[in-house]
Design an enzyme around this catalytic site. Structure first.
Site, PDB file in Angstrom:
ATOM      1  CE1 TYR A  66      -3.214  -2.858   0.336  1.00  0.00           C
ATOM      2  CE2 TYR A  66      -3.525  -2.324   2.642  1.00  0.00           C
ATOM      3  CZ  TYR A  66      -3.837  -3.089   1.552  1.00  0.00           C
ATOM      4  OH  TYR A  66      -4.771  -4.079   1.667  1.00  0.00           O
ATOM      5  CG  PHE A 216     -13.767  -4.789  -1.976  1.00  0.00           C
ATOM      6  CD1 PHE A 216     -13.054  -3.647  -1.636  1.00  0.00           C
ATOM      7  CD2 PHE A 216     -13.250  -5.606  -2.966  1.00  0.00           C
ATOM      8  CE1 PHE A 216     -11.859  -3.318  -2.278  1.00  0.00           C
ATOM      9  CE2 PHE A 216     -12.061  -5.291  -3.613  1.00  0.00           C
ATOM     10  CZ  PHE A 216     -11.377  -4.142  -3.261  1.00  0.00           C
TER      11      PHE A 216
END
Length: 293
Positions: A66, A216
């Site tokens: 990330y 998600f």
């Protein structure tokens, strides 16, 4: 105001040899747009992490890809030295291209480098949990042997650099293969109100005491599904995210949530979902959102 007592209403579950509150925090959104480069507001990123810990979060999900490196460096700046009860879970198996693309990185050299990058950027001597992120497909699980990369992680675990190993973006077949190589303490796949392909897997893992970490929670809904969720949320005077998270908490006790945000306000809203009670008619409407495929 959300507080530690409210967070713990969601319960706790084992993650390796630790017990963590079922509502954690996912650090993905602390990086820049597209999870690439620095955040727009570095001070806001630090504030979100510090507020999460102050409100009782003791499980943070991250990865050194990330940014890359950015998210772990922010976590270290905000929280190091870490509280004794904080469990940080990271992922390896991917890397970022110069164009922000997501690339497989499952060779022995890649995985060893990733583990050492995570150790350095987080400022620790051992990683609590390392998830191997399968990269046979970027967009969802795809079959393929994980024996070679998992064997590498198992060797690093034996050297004392990793406490526990998990899997991400994987199939039941790959989980079974992994369990023949090392103990698997968690599985991280896409799962939410609409996309429930892992229903049977969640139940099977629960019987084995293995944590399931869905990502998600609002991803890939159709307009009709989104409308149903919004209607339930309005009726309960909650946000759609709060309702989606509350449903996941109710779905199975082995589910650990890692909603991410770069906003302190949204963080508090997300953590308050542990307090949300879903009445039977709301549950029926939400259960009906499942994608038939």
């Amino acid at each position: 105001m959300t507080n530690i007592d409210n967070i713990t209403k969601g319960g706790a579950y084992a993650l390796g040899n630790r017990r963590v509150n079922r509502l954690g925090y996912g650090a993905m959104q602390l990086a820049g747009p597209g999870v690439f480069g620095p955040p727009r507001d570095g001070n806001a990123a630090l504030a979100v992490l510090r507020e999460a810990i102050a409100l009782g979060v003791n499980h943070i999900d991250t990865s050194d890809f990330y940014g890359p490196h950015i998210t772990n460096q922010i976590i270290r700046q905000a929280l190091h030295p870490y509280r004794a009860d904080l469990t940080i879970v990271t992922k390896v198996g991917a890397k970022r291209g110069a164009d922000a693309s997501w690339l497989p990185a499952m060779s022995k050299e890649d995985l060893s480098q990733a583990v050492h990058d995570n150790l350095r950027n987080l400022g620790v001597d051992v990683l609590d949990v390392v998830n191997l992120r399968s990269m046979f497909s970027v967009h969802g699980p795809a079959e393929g042997s994980l024996e070679e990369p998992l064997t590498v992680l198992a060797e690093l675990q034996q050297r004392g650099l990793i406490r526990h190993i998990g899997l991400s973006n994987v199939t039941p077949t790959q989980i079974g293969e992994g369990q023949r190589i090392c103990q698997i303490v968690c599985v991280q796949n896409q799962y939410n109100l609409a996309h429930r392909a892992d229903d049977a897997l969640i139940d099977a893992l629960a019987r084995e005491g293995i944590a399931y970490v869905p990502f998600f929670p609002l991803g890939g809904f159709s307009p009709l599904q989104s409308a149903t969720l919004s209607e339930v949320a309005t009726r309960l005077q909650a946000t759609p995210m709060q309702v989606a998270l509350a449903w996941l908490l109710r779905r199975s006790p082995n589910i650990l949530l890692i909603p991410g945000t770069s906003s302190v306000l949204h963080l508090r809203e997300n953590l308050a979902s542990a307090e949300l009670v879903l009445p039977d008619d709301a549950i029926a409407a939400l259960d009906g959102m499942a994608d038939p495929t």
